[in-house]
Design an enzyme around this catalytic site. Structure first.
Site, short mmCIF file in Angstrom:
data_model
loop_
_atom_site.label_atom_id
_atom_site.label_comp_id
_atom_site.label_asym_id
_atom_site.label_seq_id
_atom_site.Cartn_x
_atom_site.Cartn_y
_atom_site.Cartn_z
CB CYS A 80 -0.88 0.06 1.24
SG CYS A 80 -1.73 -1.44 1.67
CG HIS A 98 -5.73 -0.61 2.95
ND1 HIS A 98 -6.93 -0.30 2.37
CD2 HIS A 98 -5.34 -1.78 2.40
CE1 HIS A 98 -7.26 -1.25 1.51
NE2 HIS A 98 -6.30 -2.17 1.51
CG HIS A 100 -8.72 -5.72 3.43
ND1 HIS A 100 -8.04 -6.82 2.96
CD2 HIS A 100 -8.26 -4.67 2.73
CE1 HIS A 100 -7.18 -6.43 2.03
NE2 HIS A 100 -7.28 -5.13 1.87
CD GLU A 121 -24.35 13.58 17.08
OE1 GLU A 121 -25.25 14.22 16.51
OE2 GLU A 121 -23.50 14.12 17.83
CG HIS A 171 -9.63 -3.72 -1.90
ND1 HIS A 171 -8.60 -3.56 -2.80
CD2 HIS A 171 -9.04 -3.82 -0.68
CE1 HIS A 171 -7.44 -3.60 -2.15
NE2 HIS A 171 -7.68 -3.75 -0.87
#
Ligand code: ZN
Length: 215
Positions: A80, A98, A100, A121, A171
């Site tokens: 990443c 990141h 998943h 909210e 993803h």
């Protein structure tokens, strides 16, 4: 100048365990990166995120060059990396996550190009978003390899300058903040909003529609 801070190293290991318990980084997927000044701390790729040691991290400079490797030679930097650098370069972020998360993955099946909710909210936890606003997160299509998302993610970030996240279809999601606390808060609030939108759609409600006065 490189700044190797043991506290940031152990913070990343702790956050990885927390995110694993939340189901955000299971199966070695997902990850986190923190920037301190010009030094970027990056978790390794393809390893159980709940068992990362402070010594397992890569340190990089702002240009993305590795300046310090982990003690184990077998480790590779996260796939990443370039996506995390989008947040560092385009938003001057201090941390990127990141996930998943199942909520993030499922919500991408229910919207075309942009996730939208209003009058919830938890939207107030997203910097710059108020209760009466429409909270938007762009959705980009997935690719076979994570690094191939770099350009489409950058384009989506430029098209939606108010968003602190980019969803990736089927993803997960990339989320960032000015520092790790804000990135974590954004990730938790967005995840709640993704879950809420999935449930609302199941109930036949439109999460992007302004509620009636009585609802
Ligand atoms: Zn991923």
């Amino acid at each position: 100048m490189m700044n190797d801070d043991p506290q940031i190293r152990s913070l990343i290991a702790t956050l990885c365990r927390q995110f694993y318990d939340q189901g955000w980084v299971s199966g070695t997927g997902g990850g986190i990166s923190i920037r301190s000044g010009d030094t970027v701390y990056l978790a390794p790729s393809g390893v159980p995120k709940e068992r990362i040691n402070p010594d397992d991290l890569f340190l990089l400079n702002r240009e993305g060059d590795i300046v310090q490797r982990p003690t184990s030679d077998a480790l590779k930097p996260s796939e990443c990396q370039h996506l995390f650098y989008n947040a560092y370069n385009l938003r001057d972020a201090g941390a990127v996550l990141h996930s998943h998360s199942l909520n993030a993955m499922l919500v991408t099946l229910l919207y075309d190009d942009v996730f939208r909710v209003t009058h919830l909210e938890m939207m107030k936890g997203i910097t710059g978003v108020g209760y009466h606003d429409v909270c938007e997160v762009p959705i980009i299509n997935n690719t076979a390899h994570e690094c191939e998302l770099t350009e489409t993610m950058a384009d989506a970030m430029k098209a939606y300058p108010k968003s602190h996240a980019v969803l990736v279809r089927r993803h997960g999601v990339y989320v960032w903040g000015d520092d790790w606390k804000q990135a974590k808060k954004h990730a938790e609030c967005y995840d709640y909003l993704f879950a809420a939108a999935v449930r609302m759609k199941q109930m036949g409600l439109d999460p992007a529609r302004m509620p009636e006065a009585t609802l």
